[in-house]
Scaffold this motif. Structure first.
Motif, short mmCIF file in Angstrom:
data_model
loop_
_atom_site.label_atom_id
_atom_site.label_comp_id
_atom_site.label_asym_id
_atom_site.label_seq_id
_atom_site.Cartn_x
_atom_site.Cartn_y
_atom_site.Cartn_z
N GLU A 3 -8.86 -42.04 -15.55
CA GLU A 3 -8.22 -40.74 -15.66
C GLU A 3 -8.67 -39.89 -14.47
O GLU A 3 -9.79 -40.05 -13.99
CB GLU A 3 -8.74 -40.08 -16.94
CG GLU A 3 -7.67 -39.57 -17.85
CD GLU A 3 -8.30 -38.97 -19.08
OE1 GLU A 3 -8.88 -37.87 -18.98
OE2 GLU A 3 -8.23 -39.61 -20.12
N PRO A 4 -7.85 -38.97 -14.00
CA PRO A 4 -8.33 -38.07 -12.94
C PRO A 4 -9.50 -37.23 -13.47
O PRO A 4 -9.53 -36.84 -14.63
CB PRO A 4 -7.14 -37.20 -12.61
CG PRO A 4 -5.97 -37.75 -13.33
CD PRO A 4 -6.45 -38.74 -14.32
N SER A 6 -11.51 -34.00 -14.09
CA SER A 6 -11.15 -32.60 -14.25
C SER A 6 -12.07 -31.70 -13.44
O SER A 6 -13.27 -31.95 -13.32
CB SER A 6 -11.23 -32.22 -15.73
OG SER A 6 -11.06 -30.84 -15.90
#
Length: 70
Positions: A3-4, A6
């Protein structure tokens, strides 16, 4: 696939580090008092409280937005 990461994770880590530094500085000032402290400084020790609050907030954000691996 990851996931990217945050921006809030990095903000949490930064708050956690700053909170630790400010708390340690406040604890150091307990044993090495200021020559001319601000009014009410010796009664409330704001560096300890502010650093602890920043550290707790940073820890919450760091845990909440920790990057997950799928």
């Amino acid at each position: 696939m990851r996931e990217p990461i945050s921006i809030w994770f990095f903000s949490g880590v930064l708050f956690l580090i700053y909170g630790a530094i400010i708390t340690v500085t406040g604890l150091w000032e307990l044993s090495h008092p200021l020559v001319h402290p601000p009014v009410l400084y010796n009664q409330f020790h704001p560096a300890i409280w502010w650093g602890a609050l920043m550290g707790v907030g940073g820890l919450i954000y760091t845990i909440r937005f920790w990057p997950r691996v799928r």
